[in-house]
Design a protein around this motif. Structure first.
Motif, PDB file in Angstrom:
ATOM      1  N   UNK A 138       0.827  -1.198   0.000  1.00 52.56           N
ATOM      2  CA  UNK A 138       0.000   0.000   0.000  1.00 52.56           C
ATOM      3  C   UNK A 138       0.868   1.257   0.000  1.00 52.56           C
ATOM      4  N   UNK A 139       0.529   2.168  -0.901  1.00 53.77           N
ATOM      5  CA  UNK A 139       1.252   3.425  -0.982  1.00 53.77           C
ATOM      6  C   UNK A 139       2.446   3.407  -1.913  1.00 53.77           C
ATOM      7  N   UNK A 140       2.832   2.237  -2.398  1.00 52.04           N
ATOM      8  CA  UNK A 140       3.981   2.129  -3.301  1.00 52.04           C
ATOM      9  C   UNK A 140       3.491   2.131  -4.746  1.00 52.04           C
ATOM     10  N   UNK A 141       4.138   2.937  -5.585  1.00 53.76           N
ATOM     11  CA  UNK A 141       3.806   2.991  -6.997  1.00 53.76           C
ATOM     12  C   UNK A 141       4.984   2.486  -7.824  1.00 53.76           C
ATOM     13  N   UNK A 142       4.675   1.836  -8.908  1.00 52.93           N
ATOM     14  CA  UNK A 142       5.712   1.322  -9.796  1.00 52.93           C
ATOM     15  C   UNK A 142       6.290   2.483 -10.605  1.00 52.93           C
ATOM     16  N   UNK A 143       7.554   2.775 -10.399  1.00 56.45           N
ATOM     17  CA  UNK A 143       8.212   3.811 -11.193  1.00 56.45           C
ATOM     18  C   UNK A 143       9.436   3.199 -11.871  1.00 56.45           C
ATOM     19  N   UNK A 144      10.159   4.008 -12.608  1.00 54.11           N
ATOM     20  CA  UNK A 144      11.281   3.490 -13.378  1.00 54.11           C
ATOM     21  C   UNK A 144      12.379   2.939 -12.473  1.00 54.11           C
ATOM     22  N   UNK A 145      12.577   3.563 -11.308  1.00 56.44           N
ATOM     23  CA  UNK A 145      13.603   3.069 -10.388  1.00 56.44           C
ATOM     24  C   UNK A 145      13.272   1.665  -9.881  1.00 56.44           C
ATOM     25  N   UNK A 146      11.998   1.456  -9.531  1.00 54.83           N
ATOM     26  CA  UNK A 146      11.591   0.137  -9.051  1.00 54.83           C
ATOM     27  C   UNK A 146      11.656  -0.885 -10.184  1.00 54.83           C
ATOM     28  N   UNK A 147      11.266  -0.473 -11.396  1.00 58.62           N
ATOM     29  CA  UNK A 147      11.377  -1.388 -12.545  1.00 58.62           C
ATOM     30  C   UNK A 147      12.821  -1.822 -12.757  1.00 58.62           C
ATOM     31  N   UNK A 148      13.745  -0.880 -12.655  1.00 62.11           N
ATOM     32  CA  UNK A 148      15.154  -1.212 -12.832  1.00 62.11           C
ATOM     33  C   UNK A 148      15.647  -2.140 -11.727  1.00 62.11           C
ATOM     34  N   UNK A 149      15.187  -1.908 -10.499  1.00 66.38           N
ATOM     35  CA  UNK A 149      15.568  -2.780  -9.390  1.00 66.38           C
ATOM     36  C   UNK A 149      15.063  -4.200  -9.624  1.00 66.38           C
ATOM     37  N   UNK A 150      13.815  -4.325 -10.091  1.00 67.44           N
ATOM     38  CA  UNK A 150      13.236  -5.642 -10.365  1.00 67.44           C
ATOM     39  C   UNK A 150      14.021  -6.359 -11.460  1.00 67.44           C
ATOM     40  N   UNK A 151      14.316  -5.629 -12.538  1.00 61.75           N
ATOM     41  CA  UNK A 151      15.049  -6.250 -13.648  1.00 61.75           C
ATOM     42  C   UNK A 151      16.453  -6.659 -13.218  1.00 61.75           C
ATOM     43  N   UNK A 152      17.091  -5.800 -12.436  1.00 61.40           N
ATOM     44  CA  UNK A 152      18.439  -6.116 -11.970  1.00 61.40           C
ATOM     45  C   UNK A 152      18.436  -7.350 -11.080  1.00 61.40           C
ATOM     46  N   UNK A 153      17.453  -7.429 -10.198  1.00 59.93           N
ATOM     47  CA  UNK A 153      17.378  -8.579  -9.296  1.00 59.93           C
ATOM     48  C   UNK A 153      17.162  -9.875 -10.081  1.00 59.93           C
ATOM     49  N   UNK A 154      16.300  -9.828 -11.081  1.00 63.32           N
ATOM     50  CA  UNK A 154      16.032 -11.018 -11.898  1.00 63.32           C
ATOM     51  C   UNK A 154      17.267 -11.396 -12.708  1.00 63.32           C
ATOM     52  N   UNK A 155      17.926 -10.391 -13.291  1.00 63.16           N
ATOM     53  CA  UNK A 155      19.112 -10.663 -14.113  1.00 63.16           C
ATOM     54  C   UNK A 155      20.217 -11.313 -13.288  1.00 63.16           C
ATOM     55  N   UNK A 156      20.428 -10.807 -12.093  1.00 60.58           N
ATOM     56  CA  UNK A 156      21.496 -11.326 -11.244  1.00 60.58           C
ATOM     57  C   UNK A 156      21.127 -12.645 -10.569  1.00 60.58           C
ATOM     58  N   UNK A 157      19.863 -12.775 -10.165  1.00 59.98           N
ATOM     59  CA  UNK A 157      19.459 -13.955  -9.419  1.00 59.98           C
ATOM     60  C   UNK A 157      19.022 -15.118 -10.283  1.00 59.98           C
TER      61      UNK A 157
END
Length: 648
Positions: A567-586
């Protein structure tokens, strides 16, 4: 090198029912004296007739055993104990002493019911006498739309004591969902509830039950359970209490063939009308006895709990624990109302030895950073089982950190199709993060490539079973020539059971499930299991849950990831990059989604599983054939309106 999260003590291994079984086997097969679990599993598959015969003897099956243990050699077509006769209810009820606790029920509103084995037998005998008077006999069906209450157990046992066939669903199913199931099997008796409680609200189901009853043409009698005796019952229903009237004191058991229909269970129905999967009396009983005693190490007198509804196969699995002289712990309501302590309170109060939940429940506790270890004793709890979807390694670690460090965490996987497990726990082996302990005894489980050839350790492929097993379905209801049954499990690899899971075998003898193979992603022709993505994404604090699908795009498949955020969190470009980075590395660069989209809800089946295929169909503009199979079909509407998915 992965280190185990838990190892069973030598004392625990020695006192296990699997060790008792092994000791008994060695008397006739001295070559098994030094067998570890892998060797014992190999023997159980290579000598399946001897193995299932030994399970029958070890578990004390009540019945008339005659003729060969197995007839036939291939799948489908092989039958086990084709000349044996037994009764399912007799094997569950005629165990232990009449004064032993049979079941303990707790409702969300605080209702508490306890029945001894003697009291349970008397209630079953009375209900069965009424069913017998209606002419219920082997081959007839009884259908029930009930909460997970003692009445459901009583009605099932009364039905099966007469050799008839039982089928049930949860009262939260919509009218169409109930009729999609029961409308195919023409029940003679229909049992429903007047309402149920969930998350602090009461849901009146009388009108729905009446409409369902009116459309089940072959129903000769209807019964309705109600919590309030003042509630008026709809036309066509007698009160449940009528089944408690009479003079019967002991059940009369009608023994039937080992391969007589016992249960009709249903596929999720998200890709069409639910398949009516017919399970046999003996195969279900023998498989559950093996799983409860040899794999889950459930001993006589153990209080056994599984959080389930009557619409999930885990209810059928749970109730069978009566045959191992365990006592059932039943709970009906929300597992988080009024707070996450509710189930653990029940476990402490009842001295539960075995607790079963869904993987999503464990993930939800972890997301809330809830720590039962700090608030509850759980001193009697020996085992925690998880199923419904893959349990991530981080959730394994959470269990040992936050729930209890000395616990056999038994991640299990199988399903409605076999009313049991292909892979599950066992009391001899350690628990490694993210791994199911191993293959079930008597189950020739393997992982294969697209040509049906076995793949190596650590390689991903399709989960299959290469040889017949005792709990294979008898078939699908009204399936002439078993055409649909064969197409569902044997068309992919002729003669081999294709289960539809994407999996890998580990060097520890364990198994990792990466999701359903029919939801497997194929970007660039590389197969990717959705669970591999979820594991990475759901470690990000902002993310509550994720769902990934493959979208056909410009002649290929691109991965689309949907996320539910706190609640209260919106998907922005920074969060998208964090998600992609986590998936790429993990995981790998191939796992990285082309699109990430925030949504407020995901569609789920009635048992809580993500309906990935339904989402994929919607974003592809394809029909979802059976929205009634979903617990929240309205959630799909938002996916059809996402403009980002029409853009490069």
């Amino acid at each position: 090198m992965l280190e185990p999260l838990w190892r069973p003590s030598q004392e625990r291994i020695a006192n296990s029912l699997l060790s008792q079984f092994h000791f008994r086997l060695v008397r006739e097969h001295p070559e098994l004296a030094d067998a570890d679990y892998t060797a014992l599993h190999t023997w159980s598959v290579d000598h399946d007739a001897e193995f299932w015969s030994a399970v029958w003897d070890q578990c004390g099956v009540i019945g008339e055993r005659a003729g060969p243990v197995r007839r036939g050699a291939g799948m489908p077509g092989t039958e086990y104990f084709p000349q044996a006769r037994l009764n399912f209810a007799e094997n569950l009820l005629e165990r232990g002493r009449d004064g032993d606790l049979a079941l303990h029920y707790r409702g969300e509103t605080g209702q508490d019911v306890r029945l001894t084995r003697g009291e349970l037998k008397r209630q079953v005998a009375l209900a069965a006498a009424h069913f017998r008077a209606l002419g219920l006999k082997p081959g007839d069906r009884v259908a029930a739309m009930l909460p997970n209450r003692p009445e459901a157990v009583i009605a099932m046992l009364a039905t099966t004591s007469l050799g008839a066939t039982w089928s049930s669903c949860s009262p939260d199913f919509g009218e169409a969902g109930v009729l999609d199931r029961f409308g195919q099997i023409d029940p003679k008796i229909f049992i429903a509830c007047a309402g149920y409680d969930y998350a602090g609200k009461y849901f009146d189901t009388r009108d729905k039950a009446a409409r369902v009853r009116a459309q089940l043409d072959k129903v000769q009698a209807g019964y309705m359970w109600r919590s309030d005796p003042q509630l008026e019952l709809p036309k066509g229903f007698a009160c449940w209490s009528a089944l408690s009237e009479g003079e019967a004191t002991a059940p009369r058991y009608q023994r039937v063939g080992f391969n007589q229909p016992l249960y009709i269970l249903y596929s999720s129905g998200t890709t069409g009308a639910p398949k009516c999967i017919v399970h046999g009396v003996g195969g279900t009983l023998l498989q559950h006895l093996k799983e409860h005693q040899l794999q889950a190490d459930i001993h006589p007198g153990d209080p056994v709990f599984y959080f389930t509804t009557c619409g999930w196969m885990m209810w059928n699995w749970l109730v069978s624990a009566l045959a191992s002289e365990a006592s059932l712990l039943l709970y009906d309501g929300s597992p988080f109302y009024p707070d996450p302590a509710v189930l653990f309170d029940f476990m402490d109060e009842t001295h539960a030895r075995f607790m079963g939940v869904s993987a999503k429940y464990i993930d939800a506790l972890k997301a809330q950073d809830y720590c039962p270890r700090n608030t509850h004793r759980l001193e009697h709890l020996r085992s925690l089982a998880s199923t419904g979807s893959p349990l991530a390694p981080e959730s394994f670690e959470y269990v040992y950190r936050a729930i209890k460090p000395d616990l056999a965490l038994q991640s299990i996987s199988g399903g409605t199709d076999i009313v049991s497990c292909f892979v599950l726990g066992n009391p001899w082996q350690p628990v490694y993060p993210g791994e199911i302990q191993g293959k079930g005894l008597g189950m020739a489980v393997d992982v294969c490539d697209a040509n049906g050839a076995s793949v190596g350790i650590g390689e991903k492929g399709d989960l299959v079973c290469r040889r017949p097993f005792v709990s294979m379905p008898l078939g699908f209801w009204n399936d002439s020539g078993q055409r649909r049954y064969r197409a569902a499990y044997f068309d992919q690899f002729p003669g081999i059971w294709h289960h539809g899971d994407y999996a890998e075998l580990t060097r520890h003898g364990g198994v990792i499930i990466h999701g359903r193979s029919d939801a497997t992603l194929n970007p660039g022709g590389v197969r990717i299991g959705t669970a591999e993505i979820y594991r990475q994404v759901e470690q990000i604090p902002s993310v509550v849950e994720s769902l990934a699908v493959g979208q056909t795009w410009e002649g290929d498949v691109r991965i689309v990831l949907f996320v539910i955020l706190h609640s209260g969190v919106q998907l922005d470009e920074n969060l998208c990059q964090l998600i992609r980075q986590r998936i790429r590395q993990g995981a790998s660069p191939r796992h990285v989604p082309a699109k990430i989209v925030q949504v407020s809800d995901f569609p789920r089946t009635r048992s809580g599983k993500l309906a990935e295929l339904a989402v994929r169909n919607v974003i592809q503009g394809e029909p979802v054939r059976n929205r009634n199979a979903l617990a929240n079909p309205e959630s799909l509407d938002a996916f059809a309106l996402i403009k980002q998915l029409q853009e490069a």
